[in-house]
Design a protein around this motif. Structure first.
Motif, PDB file in Angstrom:
ATOM      1  N   GLU A 149      22.316  50.782  11.995  1.00 25.74           N
ATOM      2  CA  GLU A 149      21.576  49.631  12.512  1.00 25.74           C
ATOM      3  C   GLU A 149      22.337  48.991  13.674  1.00 25.74           C
ATOM      4  N   LYS A 150      23.661  48.922  13.543  1.00 27.02           N
ATOM      5  CA  LYS A 150      24.478  48.354  14.615  1.00 27.02           C
ATOM      6  C   LYS A 150      24.388  49.213  15.870  1.00 27.02           C
ATOM      7  N   VAL A 184      21.969  51.323  16.654  1.00 25.15           N
ATOM      8  CA  VAL A 184      20.609  51.232  17.191  1.00 25.15           C
ATOM      9  C   VAL A 184      20.424  49.934  17.961  1.00 25.15           C
ATOM     10  N   LEU A 185      20.960  48.829  17.389  1.00 27.91           N
ATOM     11  CA  LEU A 185      20.853  47.534  18.068  1.00 27.91           C
ATOM     12  C   LEU A 185      21.585  47.564  19.403  1.00 27.91           C
ATOM     13  N   GLU A 186      22.807  48.121  19.399  1.00 29.58           N
ATOM     14  CA  GLU A 186      23.571  48.194  20.645  1.00 29.58           C
ATOM     15  C   GLU A 186      22.837  49.052  21.671  1.00 29.58           C
ATOM     16  N   ARG A 187      22.290  50.177  21.194  1.00 26.55           N
ATOM     17  CA  ARG A 187      21.537  51.064  22.079  1.00 26.55           C
ATOM     18  C   ARG A 187      20.305  50.357  22.640  1.00 26.55           C
ATOM     19  N   SER A 188      19.605  49.622  21.764  1.00 30.17           N
ATOM     20  CA  SER A 188      18.406  48.898  22.195  1.00 30.17           C
ATOM     21  C   SER A 188      18.753  47.837  23.231  1.00 30.17           C
ATOM     22  N   LEU A 189      19.855  47.107  22.982  1.00 31.06           N
ATOM     23  CA  LEU A 189      20.269  46.077  23.928  1.00 31.06           C
ATOM     24  C   LEU A 189      20.641  46.684  25.276  1.00 31.06           C
TER      25      LEU A 189
END
Length: 377
Positions: free
Chosen positions: A145-146, A148-153
């Motif tokens: 999740e971390k 994915v979040l970093e990638r999304s940001l």
């Protein structure tokens, strides 16, 4: 040679039974592999379970005076701190109904008395392996999740920068729009967020749509890259023929974004950007361009952009006109309510127009334009 490597964590096992000999038996089975805690009644078991560090597993007698094992299990499963601790009932009760009931209220397994040592070790080990595996899965999920979040940001930041670069590149061809895309983006954010607070627009403008509107606003004039310099850079008013060519920027921009959307197999951000590019010059009364849409046939994002775009054009200096004062710009826009603009959006505009003036002043360097915005009339 001594091994100074990391030591594995020892699990804690709580044994609950009102008979001392049963406690001694289970303690003898488990003491070499686990930190063993003991309770001789339900209240003491709950007290130990709620202390830190909590036991990792509880071996619980069913038939005890006072609070029986079933009630202890029910309270454990209701507790936020203790709900996930696996409970193994240890009992001499042999009825299938008793076992089924225990499993229904949250027990993980059953051990029959007299307890077989090997069976006990295997069943306790199985439950603790499940705990370990759940913890590993939880940690991996959190890590994923971390990531994915970093990638999304990262992707969102890249998207924002790319949009800004493309829009700025288009703006360099129009020498009269200084910071126009930055100001209109700010107006769009203010207008859409304010509209979302009203009963009429609350269900039409969610957080995701507002974010897409704000991000895509800088692309509203991207089609101007297709307009000839002789028209786009003309130092004066356009003829009717030239204006017809200028109007094509809505088609050029909308078509380009439409093709990009199709290549990506549908994209909500590009859909909003396309609608803004196509329809920000449509009019509420149907006399706008390029398609002559009217009222709510015009996508909402296009109707909002129309107000933001015209306000900025009015307060900006052009080769064929000086910058209008804020008051004059507001007056002209309000006069267009119900003809050029959505009257419901104008109602919101009237409430927030002074905030738009403040936003504009932060992104205008020209002294004449600043002076016009500061003017009372």
């Amino acid at each position: 040679m001594l091994n100074h490597g990391p030591r594995k964590k020892k699990f804690r096992a709580l044994i609950v039974d009102d008979v001392k000999s049963n406690l001694l038996t289970l303690n003898e089975i488990l003491k070499n592999n686990y930190i063993v805690q003991i309770a001789m009644n339900g209240n003491k078991a709950l007290e130990i379970a709620n202390k830190s560090p909590s036991p990792d597993i509880i071996l619980l007698d069913v038939l005890m005076p006072g609070m029986d094992g079933y009630e202890v299990c029910r309270q454990l499963k209701r507790g936020r701190r203790t709900a996930d601790i696996p409970v193994i009932f240890v009992t001499s009760m042999n009825e299938i109904e008793d076992e089924t009931y225990g499993l229904q209220i949250g027990a993980s397994d059953y051990l029959r008395k007299p307890v077989n040592p090997d069976t006990c070790r295997v069943r306790v080990g199985n439950q603790l392996r499940l705990i370990k595996n759940r913890e590993l899965l939880k940690n991996r999920t959190m890590l994923m999740e971390k990531l994915v979040l970093e990638r999304s940001l990262d992707l969102l930041q890249t998207q924002d920068v790319t949009i800004q670069c493309i829009a700025s590149l288009a703006e360099t061809r129009d020498n009269e729009t200084g910071n126009h895309i930055l100001r209109t983006r700010s107006y769009m954010e203010l207008l859409s967020s304010s509209m979302a607070q009203t009963k009429l627009f609350a269900n039409k403008l969610n957080e995701d749509l507002m974010s897409q509107i704000v991000k895509s606003a800088p692309l509203h004039d991207i089609g101007k890259v297709g307009i000839p310099d002789s028209i786009l850079l003309k130092p004066g008013k356009l003829t009717q023929e030239e204006f017809e060519v200028m109007k094509l920027h809505t088609i050029y921009g909308g078509d380009a974004l439409d093709q990009a959307e199709k290549r990506l197999g549908g994209n909500s951000f590009l859909q909003v950007a396309r609608e803004i590019a196509y329809y920000h010059h449509e009019r509420w009364d149907g006399t706008g361009y390029p398609n002559g849409l009217s009222e709510e046939e015009i996508p909402l994002c296009g109707r909002i952009m129309a107000v933001a775009d015209v306000y900025d054009a009015l307060i900006s200096k052009r080769c064929y006109k000086p910058p209008f004062s804020h008051a004059k710009a507001v007056e002209l826009i309000v006069q267009g309510s119900g003809s050029q603009f959505d009257p419901n959006i104008i109602d919101v505009f009237k409430e927030v127009n002074d905030s738009m003036r403040i936003l504009a002043m932060k992104k205008i360097d020209d002294p004449e334009q600043l002076e016009a915005l500061r003017a009372v009339n």
